[in-house]
Design an enzyme around this catalytic site. Structure first.
Site, short mmCIF file in Angstrom:
data_model
loop_
_atom_site.label_atom_id
_atom_site.label_comp_id
_atom_site.label_asym_id
_atom_site.label_seq_id
_atom_site.Cartn_x
_atom_site.Cartn_y
_atom_site.Cartn_z
N GLY A 86 0.84 -1.20 0.00
CA GLY A 86 0.00 0.00 0.00
C GLY A 86 0.87 1.25 0.00
O GLY A 86 2.09 1.17 0.16
N SER A 139 2.62 4.82 1.00
CA SER A 139 3.29 5.31 2.20
C SER A 139 2.25 6.00 3.09
O SER A 139 1.45 6.80 2.61
CB SER A 139 4.39 6.31 1.80
OG SER A 139 5.00 6.85 2.96
N THR A 187 3.02 -0.49 8.42
CA THR A 187 3.87 -0.70 9.60
C THR A 187 3.04 -0.82 10.86
O THR A 187 3.27 -1.71 11.70
CB THR A 187 4.89 0.46 9.73
OG1 THR A 187 5.68 0.50 8.53
CG2 THR A 187 5.80 0.26 10.93
N SER A 203 5.76 -1.93 -2.26
CA SER A 203 5.65 -2.92 -3.36
C SER A 203 4.60 -2.52 -4.40
O SER A 203 3.57 -3.17 -4.51
CB SER A 203 5.41 -4.33 -2.83
OG SER A 203 4.67 -4.37 -1.62
P1 ADP Z 1 3.00 2.83 6.26
O1 ADP Z 1 3.80 1.80 7.01
O2 ADP Z 1 2.00 2.21 5.32
O3 ADP Z 1 3.86 3.86 5.58
P2 ADP Z 1 2.32 3.81 8.88
O4 ADP Z 1 1.86 2.57 9.59
O5 ADP Z 1 3.71 4.28 9.14
O6 ADP Z 1 2.09 3.62 7.31
O7 ADP Z 1 1.32 5.01 9.22
C1 ADP Z 1 -0.08 4.87 9.18
C2 ADP Z 1 -0.76 5.94 10.02
O8 ADP Z 1 -2.18 5.78 9.93
C3 ADP Z 1 -0.42 5.85 11.49
O9 ADP Z 1 -0.27 7.14 12.01
C4 ADP Z 1 -1.67 5.14 12.10
O10 ADP Z 1 -1.88 5.48 13.43
C5 ADP Z 1 -2.79 5.67 11.21
N1 ADP Z 1 -3.98 4.78 11.13
C6 ADP Z 1 -5.26 5.18 11.26
N2 ADP Z 1 -6.13 4.14 11.13
C7 ADP Z 1 -5.38 3.06 10.91
C8 ADP Z 1 -5.69 1.68 10.69
N3 ADP Z 1 -6.94 1.22 10.65
N4 ADP Z 1 -4.66 0.84 10.50
C9 ADP Z 1 -3.38 1.29 10.50
N5 ADP Z 1 -3.02 2.57 10.70
C10 ADP Z 1 -4.00 3.47 10.91
#
Ligand code: ADP
Length: 181
Positions: free
Chosen positions: A17, A19, A24, A91
């Site tokens: 997905g 960024s 994470t 990815s």
């Molecule tokens: P990625 O790893 O895809 O770049 P992150 O996990 O670093 O994204 O960041 C996602 C952000 O979205 C975080 O601040 C998280 O708290 C927020 N968020 C809100 N709702 C959700 C959810 N259902 N699942 C995961 N993250 C969420």
């Protein structure tokens, strides 16, 4: 003679997905729950992998695919030894995701889906701002493609679900596929 351990099926859970979509966050929460229940688990997080295993690779299609191929290689080794591997990496390209899935076999694809506007508003790492300002090139969703999964095993709509709901979806799928006790 030590006790013979129960054989357990490993699996790679692949979070893809944009960024800031939540890869994470969800994978860390799933990791915690698995560990607390005594499962063997390893995390391959894109940002960390790029600092060591795939250090030096950039963001061209070739380099992104090579990044994914190497992550897939390690995930495969772990998976076949009974580990639950949680990969979180943008990815963006469908074909390499398909290739890695075919190689690993025990593979659960999780599409962490939040609209670009939501990810950009979150801007967890401040990267969208930089990308919009032209300070970062080839940023997925801005000036680089993201090919959405056509048939993911799990889809987490993190713009409308809570983190706990997203985690539960992944957990339920692992259970349904027989990877958990
Ligand atoms: P990625 O790893 O895809 O770049 P992150 O996990 O670093 O994204 O960041 C996602 C952000 O979205 C975080 O601040 C998280 O708290 C927020 N968020 C809100 N709702 C959700 C959810 N259902 N699942 C995961 N993250 C969420």
């Amino acid at each position: 003679m030590g006790q013979i351990q129960m054989k357990r099926r490993g699996v790679t859970v692949w979070f893809t997905g944009l960024s800031g979509a939540g890869k994470t966050t969800i994978s860390k929460a799933v990791e915690q729950e698995l560990r607390s229940q005594g499962y063997l688990v390893e995390v391959l997080d894109g940002d960390i992998v790029r600092q060591n295993l795939t250090k030096g690779l950039g963001f061209s299609k070739e380099d992104r695919d090579e990044n994914i191929r190497r992550i897939g290689f390690v995930a495969h080794l772990l998976t076949r030894n009974g580990v639950i591997v949680l990969v979180s990496a943008i990815s963006p390209y469908r074909e390499i995701r398909r290739e890695v899935k075919a190689k690993i076999g025990d593979f659960v694809e999780v599409f962490v889906n939040a609209p670009l506007e939501v990810c950009e508003k979150r801007d967890v790492k401040g990267l969208y701002k930089k990308a919009r300002a032209g300070e970062i090139k080839h940023f997925t969703g801005i000036d680089d493609p993201y090919e959405i999964p056509t048939n993911p095993d799990v889809e987490c709509h993190t713009d409308i679900e809570t983190e706990a709901e997203s985690v539960a979806k992944v957990w339920q799928k692992l259970q349904a596929f027989g990877y958990l006790d």
